[in-house]
Motif scaffolding. Structure first.
Motif, PDB file in Angstrom:
ATOM      1  N   HIS A   1      -0.770  -5.575   4.183  1.00 41.13           N
ATOM      2  CA  HIS A   1      -1.103  -6.280   5.420  1.00 41.13           C
ATOM      3  C   HIS A   1      -2.307  -5.660   6.121  1.00 41.13           C
ATOM      4  O   HIS A   1      -2.419  -4.436   6.203  1.00 41.13           O
ATOM      5  CB  HIS A   1       0.080  -6.247   6.395  1.00 41.13           C
ATOM      6  CG  HIS A   1       1.333  -6.829   5.825  1.00 41.13           C
ATOM      7  ND1 HIS A   1       1.489  -8.167   5.544  1.00 41.13           N
ATOM      8  CD2 HIS A   1       2.496  -6.239   5.462  1.00 41.13           C
ATOM      9  CE1 HIS A   1       2.693  -8.378   5.051  1.00 41.13           C
ATOM     10  NE2 HIS A   1       3.327  -7.215   4.987  1.00 41.13           N
ATOM     11  N   ASP A   2      -3.165  -6.532   6.652  1.00 38.09           N
ATOM     12  CA  ASP A   2      -4.239  -6.119   7.548  1.00 38.09           C
ATOM     13  C   ASP A   2      -3.677  -6.048   8.959  1.00 38.09           C
ATOM     14  O   ASP A   2      -3.001  -6.991   9.414  1.00 38.09           O
ATOM     15  CB  ASP A   2      -5.379  -7.143   7.542  1.00 38.09           C
ATOM     16  CG  ASP A   2      -6.418  -6.864   6.493  1.00 38.09           C
ATOM     17  OD1 ASP A   2      -6.631  -5.689   6.162  1.00 38.09           O
ATOM     18  OD2 ASP A   2      -7.059  -7.831   6.029  1.00 38.09           O
ATOM     19  N   ILE A   3      -3.966  -4.953   9.646  1.00 37.88           N
ATOM     20  CA  ILE A   3      -3.497  -4.762  11.012  1.00 37.88           C
ATOM     21  C   ILE A   3      -4.710  -4.573  11.920  1.00 37.88           C
ATOM     22  O   ILE A   3      -5.584  -3.750  11.632  1.00 37.88           O
ATOM     23  CB  ILE A   3      -2.572  -3.519  11.118  1.00 37.88           C
ATOM     24  CG1 ILE A   3      -1.470  -3.545  10.060  1.00 37.88           C
ATOM     25  CG2 ILE A   3      -2.017  -3.374  12.526  1.00 37.88           C
ATOM     26  CD1 ILE A   3      -0.461  -4.648  10.210  1.00 37.88           C
TER      27      ILE A   3
ATOM     28  N   ASP B   1       4.698   2.014   1.922  1.00 30.46           N
ATOM     29  CA  ASP B   1       5.152   2.141   3.317  1.00 30.46           C
ATOM     30  C   ASP B   1       4.260   3.055   4.143  1.00 30.46           C
ATOM     31  O   ASP B   1       4.709   3.630   5.135  1.00 30.46           O
ATOM     32  CB  ASP B   1       6.612   2.601   3.376  1.00 30.46           C
ATOM     33  CG  ASP B   1       7.555   1.606   2.743  1.00 30.46           C
ATOM     34  OD1 ASP B   1       7.385   0.389   2.986  1.00 30.46           O
ATOM     35  OD2 ASP B   1       8.442   2.022   1.978  1.00 30.46           O
ATOM     36  N   ASP B   2       3.000   3.187   3.753  1.00 32.83           N
ATOM     37  CA  ASP B   2       2.030   4.004   4.497  1.00 32.83           C
ATOM     38  C   ASP B   2       1.025   3.080   5.164  1.00 32.83           C
ATOM     39  O   ASP B   2       0.726   1.993   4.665  1.00 32.83           O
ATOM     40  CB  ASP B   2       1.313   4.958   3.541  1.00 32.83           C
ATOM     41  CG  ASP B   2       0.512   6.034   4.261  1.00 32.83           C
ATOM     42  OD1 ASP B   2       0.628   6.171   5.503  1.00 32.83           O
ATOM     43  OD2 ASP B   2      -0.258   6.739   3.582  1.00 32.83           O
ATOM     44  N   GLU B   3       0.504   3.523   6.295  1.00 29.32           N
ATOM     45  CA  GLU B   3      -0.497   2.770   7.050  1.00 29.32           C
ATOM     46  C   GLU B   3      -1.675   3.680   7.359  1.00 29.32           C
ATOM     47  O   GLU B   3      -1.494   4.803   7.825  1.00 29.32           O
ATOM     48  CB  GLU B   3       0.111   2.241   8.348  1.00 29.32           C
ATOM     49  CG  GLU B   3      -0.815   1.352   9.134  1.00 29.32           C
ATOM     50  CD  GLU B   3      -0.117   0.712  10.324  1.00 29.32           C
ATOM     51  OE1 GLU B   3      -0.683   0.795  11.430  1.00 29.32           O
ATOM     52  OE2 GLU B   3       0.987   0.158  10.151  1.00 29.32           O
ATOM     53  N   GLU B   4      -2.872   3.191   7.067  1.00 26.23           N
ATOM     54  CA  GLU B   4      -4.084   3.965   7.352  1.00 26.23           C
ATOM     55  C   GLU B   4      -4.334   4.045   8.854  1.00 26.23           C
ATOM     56  O   GLU B   4      -3.944   3.141   9.589  1.00 26.23           O
ATOM     57  CB  GLU B   4      -5.307   3.279   6.736  1.00 26.23           C
ATOM     58  CG  GLU B   4      -5.270   3.088   5.269  1.00 26.23           C
ATOM     59  CD  GLU B   4      -6.388   2.187   4.793  1.00 26.23           C
ATOM     60  OE1 GLU B   4      -7.035   2.565   3.813  1.00 26.23           O
ATOM     61  OE2 GLU B   4      -6.607   1.125   5.402  1.00 26.23           O
TER      62      GLU B   4
ATOM     63  N   PHE C   1      -1.679  -1.719   5.985  1.00 23.22           N
ATOM     64  CA  PHE C   1      -0.316  -1.246   5.796  1.00 23.22           C
ATOM     65  C   PHE C   1       0.151  -1.702   4.418  1.00 23.22           C
ATOM     66  O   PHE C   1       0.107  -2.892   4.092  1.00 23.22           O
ATOM     67  CB  PHE C   1       0.624  -1.793   6.872  1.00 23.22           C
ATOM     68  CG  PHE C   1       2.076  -1.492   6.609  1.00 23.22           C
ATOM     69  CD1 PHE C   1       2.534  -0.187   6.581  1.00 23.22           C
ATOM     70  CD2 PHE C   1       2.975  -2.515   6.387  1.00 23.22           C
ATOM     71  CE1 PHE C   1       3.872   0.099   6.330  1.00 23.22           C
ATOM     72  CE2 PHE C   1       4.317  -2.247   6.133  1.00 23.22           C
ATOM     73  CZ  PHE C   1       4.769  -0.934   6.109  1.00 23.22           C
ATOM     74  N   ASN C   2       0.591  -0.758   3.589  1.00 20.16           N
ATOM     75  CA  ASN C   2       1.097  -1.056   2.254  1.00 20.16           C
ATOM     76  C   ASN C   2       2.607  -1.248   2.343  1.00 20.16           C
ATOM     77  O   ASN C   2       3.366  -0.293   2.385  1.00 20.16           O
ATOM     78  CB  ASN C   2       0.761   0.078   1.285  1.00 20.16           C
ATOM     79  CG  ASN C   2       1.251  -0.190  -0.116  1.00 20.16           C
ATOM     80  OD1 ASN C   2       1.776  -1.255  -0.414  1.00 20.16           O
ATOM     81  ND2 ASN C   2       1.074   0.791  -0.987  1.00 20.16           N
TER      82      ASN C   2
ATOM     83  N   ARG D   1      -6.851  -1.535  10.092  1.00 20.33           N
ATOM     84  CA  ARG D   1      -6.104  -0.620   9.228  1.00 20.33           C
ATOM     85  C   ARG D   1      -5.289  -1.470   8.263  1.00 20.33           C
ATOM     86  O   ARG D   1      -5.081  -2.661   8.485  1.00 20.33           O
ATOM     87  CB  ARG D   1      -5.235   0.318  10.045  1.00 20.33           C
ATOM     88  CG  ARG D   1      -4.279  -0.370  10.976  1.00 20.33           C
ATOM     89  CD  ARG D   1      -3.623   0.643  11.904  1.00 20.33           C
ATOM     90  NE  ARG D   1      -2.596  -0.002  12.686  1.00 20.33           N
ATOM     91  CZ  ARG D   1      -2.584  -0.024  14.004  1.00 20.33           C
ATOM     92  NH1 ARG D   1      -3.536   0.552  14.690  1.00 20.33           N
ATOM     93  NH2 ARG D   1      -1.606  -0.612  14.650  1.00 20.33           N
TER      94      ARG D   1
ATOM     95  N   GLN E   1      -0.552  -8.018  13.350  1.00 27.28           N
ATOM     96  CA  GLN E   1      -0.796  -8.291  11.935  1.00 27.28           C
ATOM     97  C   GLN E   1      -1.726  -9.486  11.821  1.00 27.28           C
ATOM     98  O   GLN E   1      -1.508 -10.518  12.440  1.00 27.28           O
ATOM     99  CB  GLN E   1       0.517  -8.566  11.215  1.00 27.28           C
ATOM    100  CG  GLN E   1       0.325  -8.768   9.728  1.00 27.28           C
ATOM    101  CD  GLN E   1       1.641  -8.898   8.991  1.00 27.28           C
ATOM    102  OE1 GLN E   1       2.588  -8.176   9.267  1.00 27.28           O
ATOM    103  NE2 GLN E   1       1.692  -9.822   8.062  1.00 27.28           N
TER     104      GLN E   1
END
Length: 129
Positions: free
Chosen positions: A70-72, A46-49, A111-112, A109, A78
């Motif tokens: 996911h690639d954002i 549940d973290d996003e770079e 997103f896990n 970024r 998304q």
């Protein structure tokens, strides 16, 4: 300078948005010389770079990963799961390490969305793509 213009090559991308500079909490330099850079990459559940890029081609060795990841895009949309690493995760049987040949990655970024920490070693080759 940003790297969202089609006429820019990875060598022209903004150094301030390099993964190590823009997302240091997720990218740790383990080794670097004039030819390669070795990064430890970690992304908790549940973290996003932060938005960043990877200007060099690389080999990414995951020892821990599961989808969905996911690639954002920089604008927050998304992206479809068509990038090399996203396809590899979908096809991986979970045994051993997942090794992915990666092209340079423009701004974005990750997103896990899984319940498992993403962890791996990324070996970047400092060559022109």
């Amino acid at each position: 300078m940003t790297n969202d213009r089609a006429d820019l090559t990875p060598s022209d991308w903004d150094p301030a948005l390099d993964a190590v500079v823009a997302a240091p909490g997720h990218h740790k330099v383990l080794y670097e010389n004039q030819n390669i850079r070795v990064l430890e990459v970690t992304l908790d559940p549940d973290d996003e770079e932060p938005v960043h890029h990877h200007r060099w081609p690389s080999v990414f060795v995951f020892d821990q990963v599961q989808g969905p990841v996911h690639d954002i895009a920089p604008d927050g949309t998304q992206l479809p799961p068509n990038r090399d690493v996203m396809r590899a995760i979908q096809g991986w049987d979970g045994q051993g390490c997942l090794v992915v040949n990666m092209a340079p990655q423009p701004l974005g970024r990750v997103f896990n969305a899984s319940g498992k920490t993403v962890h791996g070693i990324r070996v970047e080759m400092k060559i022109s793509p």
